[in-house]
Design a protein around this motif. Sequence first.
Motif, PDB file in Angstrom:
ATOM      1  N   THR A  11       0.835  -1.195   0.000  1.00  0.00           N
ATOM      2  CA  THR A  11       0.000   0.000   0.000  1.00  0.00           C
ATOM      3  C   THR A  11       0.875   1.252   0.000  1.00  0.00           C
ATOM      4  O   THR A  11       2.035   1.215   0.427  1.00  0.00           O
ATOM      5  CB  THR A  11      -0.919   0.051   1.245  1.00  0.00           C
ATOM      6  OG1 THR A  11      -0.103   0.183   2.424  1.00  0.00           O
ATOM      7  CG2 THR A  11      -1.783  -1.185   1.347  1.00  0.00           C
ATOM      8  N   PHE A  12       0.309   2.345  -0.451  1.00  0.00           N
ATOM      9  CA  PHE A  12       1.040   3.615  -0.467  1.00  0.00           C
ATOM     10  C   PHE A  12       1.474   4.005   0.940  1.00  0.00           C
ATOM     11  O   PHE A  12       2.615   4.423   1.166  1.00  0.00           O
ATOM     12  CB  PHE A  12       0.163   4.714  -1.065  1.00  0.00           C
ATOM     13  CG  PHE A  12       0.809   6.067  -1.047  1.00  0.00           C
ATOM     14  CD1 PHE A  12       1.608   6.484  -2.094  1.00  0.00           C
ATOM     15  CD2 PHE A  12       0.621   6.935   0.029  1.00  0.00           C
ATOM     16  CE1 PHE A  12       2.219   7.732  -2.080  1.00  0.00           C
ATOM     17  CE2 PHE A  12       1.227   8.191   0.050  1.00  0.00           C
ATOM     18  CZ  PHE A  12       2.026   8.583  -1.003  1.00  0.00           C
ATOM     19  N   THR A  13       0.545   3.875   1.910  1.00  0.00           N
ATOM     20  CA  THR A  13       0.861   4.237   3.291  1.00  0.00           C
ATOM     21  C   THR A  13       2.011   3.408   3.837  1.00  0.00           C
ATOM     22  O   THR A  13       2.928   3.930   4.474  1.00  0.00           O
ATOM     23  CB  THR A  13      -0.378   4.053   4.185  1.00  0.00           C
ATOM     24  OG1 THR A  13      -1.451   4.853   3.678  1.00  0.00           O
ATOM     25  CG2 THR A  13      -0.081   4.468   5.617  1.00  0.00           C
ATOM     26  N   GLY A  14       1.975   2.098   3.575  1.00  0.00           N
ATOM     27  CA  GLY A  14       3.030   1.223   4.060  1.00  0.00           C
ATOM     28  C   GLY A  14       4.385   1.572   3.478  1.00  0.00           C
ATOM     29  O   GLY A  14       5.387   1.641   4.200  1.00  0.00           O
ATOM     30  N   LEU A  17       5.674   4.793   5.028  1.00  0.00           N
ATOM     31  CA  LEU A  17       6.175   4.594   6.394  1.00  0.00           C
ATOM     32  C   LEU A  17       7.535   3.905   6.394  1.00  0.00           C
ATOM     33  O   LEU A  17       8.421   4.264   7.177  1.00  0.00           O
ATOM     34  CB  LEU A  17       5.159   3.770   7.203  1.00  0.00           C
ATOM     35  CG  LEU A  17       3.865   4.487   7.580  1.00  0.00           C
ATOM     36  CD1 LEU A  17       2.904   3.535   8.260  1.00  0.00           C
ATOM     37  CD2 LEU A  17       4.148   5.683   8.487  1.00  0.00           C
ATOM     38  N   ILE A  18       7.700   2.904   5.529  1.00  0.00           N
ATOM     39  CA  ILE A  18       8.991   2.219   5.437  1.00  0.00           C
ATOM     40  C   ILE A  18      10.070   3.194   4.987  1.00  0.00           C
ATOM     41  O   ILE A  18      11.200   3.195   5.500  1.00  0.00           O
ATOM     42  CB  ILE A  18       8.902   1.016   4.475  1.00  0.00           C
ATOM     43  CG1 ILE A  18       8.043  -0.091   5.090  1.00  0.00           C
ATOM     44  CG2 ILE A  18      10.287   0.482   4.146  1.00  0.00           C
ATOM     45  CD1 ILE A  18       7.765  -1.253   4.157  1.00  0.00           C
ATOM     46  N   THR A  19       9.733   4.048   4.013  1.00  0.00           N
ATOM     47  CA  THR A  19      10.703   5.021   3.507  1.00  0.00           C
ATOM     48  C   THR A  19      11.172   5.952   4.615  1.00  0.00           C
ATOM     49  O   THR A  19      12.371   6.228   4.753  1.00  0.00           O
ATOM     50  CB  THR A  19      10.081   5.839   2.359  1.00  0.00           C
ATOM     51  OG1 THR A  19       9.666   4.941   1.317  1.00  0.00           O
ATOM     52  CG2 THR A  19      11.084   6.837   1.800  1.00  0.00           C
ATOM     53  N   VAL A  20      10.247   6.429   5.424  1.00  0.00           N
ATOM     54  CA  VAL A  20      10.609   7.309   6.544  1.00  0.00           C
ATOM     55  C   VAL A  20      11.426   6.543   7.580  1.00  0.00           C
ATOM     56  O   VAL A  20      12.405   7.051   8.121  1.00  0.00           O
ATOM     57  CB  VAL A  20       9.347   7.916   7.186  1.00  0.00           C
ATOM     58  CG1 VAL A  20       9.705   8.684   8.450  1.00  0.00           C
ATOM     59  CG2 VAL A  20       8.621   8.820   6.195  1.00  0.00           C
ATOM     60  N   ALA A  21      11.031   5.294   7.838  1.00  0.00           N
ATOM     61  CA  ALA A  21      11.699   4.494   8.867  1.00  0.00           C
ATOM     62  C   ALA A  21      13.151   4.195   8.531  1.00  0.00           C
ATOM     63  O   ALA A  21      13.997   4.106   9.427  1.00  0.00           O
ATOM     64  CB  ALA A  21      10.934   3.189   9.093  1.00  0.00           C
ATOM     65  N   VAL A  22      13.460   4.021   7.246  1.00  0.00           N
ATOM     66  CA  VAL A  22      14.836   3.672   6.866  1.00  0.00           C
ATOM     67  C   VAL A  22      15.717   4.894   6.607  1.00  0.00           C
ATOM     68  O   VAL A  22      16.888   4.731   6.272  1.00  0.00           O
ATOM     69  CB  VAL A  22      14.860   2.738   5.628  1.00  0.00           C
ATOM     70  CG1 VAL A  22      14.093   1.459   5.885  1.00  0.00           C
ATOM     71  CG2 VAL A  22      14.339   3.437   4.387  1.00  0.00           C
ATOM     72  N   LEU A  23      15.180   6.103   6.803  1.00  0.00           N
ATOM     73  CA  LEU A  23      15.988   7.309   6.606  1.00  0.00           C
ATOM     74  C   LEU A  23      17.244   7.322   7.484  1.00  0.00           C
ATOM     75  O   LEU A  23      18.334   7.637   6.996  1.00  0.00           O
ATOM     76  CB  LEU A  23      15.146   8.555   6.850  1.00  0.00           C
ATOM     77  CG  LEU A  23      15.861   9.905   6.686  1.00  0.00           C
ATOM     78  CD1 LEU A  23      16.464  10.038   5.288  1.00  0.00           C
ATOM     79  CD2 LEU A  23      14.911  11.062   6.971  1.00  0.00           C
ATOM     80  N   VAL A  65       9.648   3.797  -7.507  1.00  0.00           N
ATOM     81  CA  VAL A  65       9.502   2.675  -8.429  1.00  0.00           C
ATOM     82  C   VAL A  65       8.630   1.596  -7.800  1.00  0.00           C
ATOM     83  O   VAL A  65       7.785   0.984  -8.465  1.00  0.00           O
ATOM     84  CB  VAL A  65      10.890   2.111  -8.816  1.00  0.00           C
ATOM     85  CG1 VAL A  65      10.743   0.842  -9.639  1.00  0.00           C
ATOM     86  CG2 VAL A  65      11.694   3.159  -9.586  1.00  0.00           C
ATOM     87  N   TRP A  66       8.833   1.354  -6.521  1.00  0.00           N
ATOM     88  CA  TRP A  66       8.018   0.391  -5.769  1.00  0.00           C
ATOM     89  C   TRP A  66       6.540   0.750  -5.886  1.00  0.00           C
ATOM     90  O   TRP A  66       5.692  -0.118  -6.160  1.00  0.00           O
ATOM     91  CB  TRP A  66       8.476   0.440  -4.323  1.00  0.00           C
ATOM     92  CG  TRP A  66       7.935  -0.597  -3.389  1.00  0.00           C
ATOM     93  CD1 TRP A  66       6.889  -1.463  -3.590  1.00  0.00           C
ATOM     94  CD2 TRP A  66       8.412  -0.877  -2.069  1.00  0.00           C
ATOM     95  NE1 TRP A  66       6.694  -2.245  -2.495  1.00  0.00           N
ATOM     96  CE2 TRP A  66       7.607  -1.907  -1.538  1.00  0.00           C
ATOM     97  CE3 TRP A  66       9.424  -0.347  -1.282  1.00  0.00           C
ATOM     98  CZ2 TRP A  66       7.804  -2.415  -0.260  1.00  0.00           C
ATOM     99  CZ3 TRP A  66       9.615  -0.856  -0.014  1.00  0.00           C
ATOM    100  CH2 TRP A  66       8.818  -1.883   0.489  1.00  0.00           C
ATOM    101  N   PRO A  71       0.269  -3.526  -7.544  1.00  0.00           N
ATOM    102  CA  PRO A  71      -0.843  -3.984  -8.394  1.00  0.00           C
ATOM    103  C   PRO A  71      -2.162  -3.339  -8.016  1.00  0.00           C
ATOM    104  O   PRO A  71      -2.386  -2.974  -6.854  1.00  0.00           O
ATOM    105  CB  PRO A  71      -0.869  -5.498  -8.131  1.00  0.00           C
ATOM    106  CG  PRO A  71      -0.270  -5.655  -6.769  1.00  0.00           C
ATOM    107  CD  PRO A  71       0.752  -4.570  -6.630  1.00  0.00           C
ATOM    108  N   GLY A  72      -3.029  -3.196  -9.005  1.00  0.00           N
ATOM    109  CA  GLY A  72      -4.370  -2.683  -8.762  1.00  0.00           C
ATOM    110  C   GLY A  72      -5.284  -3.785  -8.261  1.00  0.00           C
ATOM    111  O   GLY A  72      -4.879  -4.939  -8.091  1.00  0.00           O
TER     112      GLY A  72
END
Length: 198
Positions: A11-14, A17-23, A65-66, A71-72
């Motif tokens: 999901t977009f939210t997930g 959140l992962i992107t922020v968490a790995v900063l 890219v992720w 998928p829809g």
Amino acid sequence: MVKGWHGWVGTFTGVALITVAVLPLAALAVWALARRRRATGSTPAWAWRRSLAEVGIVYGTVPWVWLTMLPGDRAGAVPGRASLVPLRDLFAILSSEPVRATVQIVGNLLVFAALGFFAPLRFAALASVPRILALAAGCSVLIETAQYVLRLDRVSSVDDVLLNAAGAGLAALVSRRWWRATARVSSDRPRAGPVPGG
């Protein structure tokens, strides 16, 4: 709330959140790479600039890219769809749903923005706006082709390719002032001395 593996990676939210968490990990990677390069004799400026560019390309590109490959709802159940007429989709969505169109345009401009910004700083061969445009367009074509072949319930559109490339080109223009500085710093790198007995 994000629940389950799908909630995190599907999901977009997930993904956000992962992107922020790995900063912090990305910052640590920059520091570790720069420290290693300095230990091998690189100048501090060159070591930090190159390390930041490498991590920036990955960190700033992979999440986008992720998201494009999520998928829809009818993925696998519907055939791939393609739109090959330039600007047709863009004008259609702008005339019907301007807010959604704005979000989509900004999102597409950001997909390869980090690549466009950092790649010329890392690779001297890419220190050219036309080369960055070509690289981003090629990468975008690969993504659109994958969306079509994998039947992700997404429209593979030439407009996405144009916007992805434009975003990279604009980002490259923003970082252009540092290209020469990078070339100058790279020229200051320690060179290997003569081979003993050679």
